[in-house]
Scaffold this active site. Structure first.
Site, PDB file in Angstrom:
ATOM      1  N   MET A  76      -0.826   6.553   3.265  1.00 38.40           N
ATOM      2  CA  MET A  76      -0.292   7.838   3.717  1.00 38.40           C
ATOM      3  C   MET A  76       1.160   8.069   3.309  1.00 38.40           C
ATOM      4  O   MET A  76       1.786   9.033   3.754  1.00 38.40           O
ATOM      5  CB  MET A  76      -0.428   7.963   5.238  1.00 38.40           C
ATOM      6  CG  MET A  76      -1.851   7.854   5.734  1.00 38.40           C
ATOM      7  SD  MET A  76      -2.927   9.059   4.951  1.00 38.40           S
ATOM      8  CE  MET A  76      -4.519   8.389   5.399  1.00 38.40           C
ATOM      9  N   CYS A  77       1.719   7.211   2.459  1.00 37.59           N
ATOM     10  CA  CYS A  77       3.096   7.386   2.000  1.00 37.59           C
ATOM     11  C   CYS A  77       3.184   8.491   0.959  1.00 37.59           C
ATOM     12  O   CYS A  77       2.291   8.641   0.128  1.00 37.59           O
ATOM     13  CB  CYS A  77       3.620   6.097   1.385  1.00 37.59           C
ATOM     14  SG  CYS A  77       4.314   4.967   2.569  1.00 37.59           S
ATOM     15  N   HIS A  78       4.287   9.216   1.009  1.00 38.05           N
ATOM     16  CA  HIS A  78       4.562  10.246   0.012  1.00 38.05           C
ATOM     17  C   HIS A  78       5.236   9.599  -1.199  1.00 38.05           C
ATOM     18  O   HIS A  78       5.968   8.624  -1.054  1.00 38.05           O
ATOM     19  CB  HIS A  78       5.518  11.296   0.588  1.00 38.05           C
ATOM     20  CG  HIS A  78       4.915  12.081   1.698  1.00 38.05           C
ATOM     21  ND1 HIS A  78       4.906  11.638   2.995  1.00 38.05           N
ATOM     22  CD2 HIS A  78       4.294  13.284   1.709  1.00 38.05           C
ATOM     23  CE1 HIS A  78       4.303  12.529   3.759  1.00 38.05           C
ATOM     24  NE2 HIS A  78       3.921  13.541   3.008  1.00 38.05           N
ATOM     25  N   GLU A 119       9.206   1.985   1.704  1.00 33.83           N
ATOM     26  CA  GLU A 119       9.635   1.489   0.403  1.00 33.83           C
ATOM     27  C   GLU A 119      10.506   0.239   0.564  1.00 33.83           C
ATOM     28  O   GLU A 119      10.346  -0.731  -0.186  1.00 33.83           O
ATOM     29  CB  GLU A 119      10.396   2.586  -0.351  1.00 33.83           C
ATOM     30  CG  GLU A 119       9.505   3.699  -0.870  1.00 33.83           C
ATOM     31  CD  GLU A 119       9.025   4.701   0.185  1.00 33.83           C
ATOM     32  OE1 GLU A 119       8.221   5.571  -0.169  1.00 33.83           O
ATOM     33  OE2 GLU A 119       9.446   4.619   1.367  1.00 33.83           O
ATOM     34  N   ASP A 133       5.115 -17.102  -4.910  1.00 34.14           N
ATOM     35  CA  ASP A 133       4.228 -17.284  -6.051  1.00 34.14           C
ATOM     36  C   ASP A 133       4.838 -18.220  -7.085  1.00 34.14           C
ATOM     37  O   ASP A 133       4.153 -19.089  -7.635  1.00 34.14           O
ATOM     38  CB  ASP A 133       3.914 -15.929  -6.691  1.00 34.14           C
ATOM     39  CG  ASP A 133       3.025 -16.074  -7.909  1.00 34.14           C
ATOM     40  OD1 ASP A 133       1.953 -16.702  -7.796  1.00 34.14           O
ATOM     41  OD2 ASP A 133       3.400 -15.563  -8.981  1.00 34.14           O
TER      42      ASP A 133
END
Length: 167
Positions: A76-78, A119, A133
């Protein structure tokens, strides 16, 4: 909670909030998190003795990439026109288990109708997971902890800072 959850319609269905009526303002969010590891692993990172390369330089790039691509991960992020992403790494002392760590702190800026908290949080997550990683072969017991929003500026709520001095 004092406000309704805006990502749900009156029928309870998920939706992307319409922000077209909101004024564009300067927005900023800062998030942080820690990756705990063995002291020897942290030393190898700083000495450049990790086979996969310069761990913090790669994690820095991963953070920027994650901030820019957040809407591809969080439904649902813009999409926002980010104007800056700043990444910093600092060592943190050993915890009760004797594990020191690396703290990633990311500040994300934009000029737009909605905030950049997700973000910043995605960027911190990507930075820490990239370190994991690159070092997992030498230290599989590393652990990510405390990913959090520390501060945000802009919009109708103005400035918010995490209480307790963790920002």
């Amino acid at each position: 909670m004092s406000e309704d959850l805006t990502h749900f319609s009156a029928e309870g269905r998920a939706r992307m909030v319409d922000v077209s009526a909101k004024p564009a303002t300067a927005r900023m969010a800062i998030a942080s998190g820690v990756l705990r590891m063995q002291a020897a692993t942290l030393a190898r990172i700083h000495e450049g003795r990790v086979v996969k390369g310069n761990v913090l330089a790669v994690a820095d790039v991963a953070a920027v990439m994650a901030a820019k691509r957040t809407p591809e991960t969080i439904p649902m992020c813009h999409s926002l026109p980010l104007t800056g992403v700043e990444v910093a790494f600092t060592d943190v002392p050993a915890d009760a288990d004797g594990q020191p760590g690396v703290r990633a702190c990311v500040a994300v800026n934009c000029f737009g109708p909605t905030g950049v908290e997700m973000e910043a949080l995605c960027a911190v997550s990507a930075a820490l997971l990239t370190i994991y990683d690159m070092c997992k072969a030498i230290d599989p017991e590393m652990r990510v902890e405390g990913i959090q929003l520390d501060e945000k500026h802009g919009g109708k709520h103005g400035v918010w800072r995490r209480s307790g001095g963790n920002a």
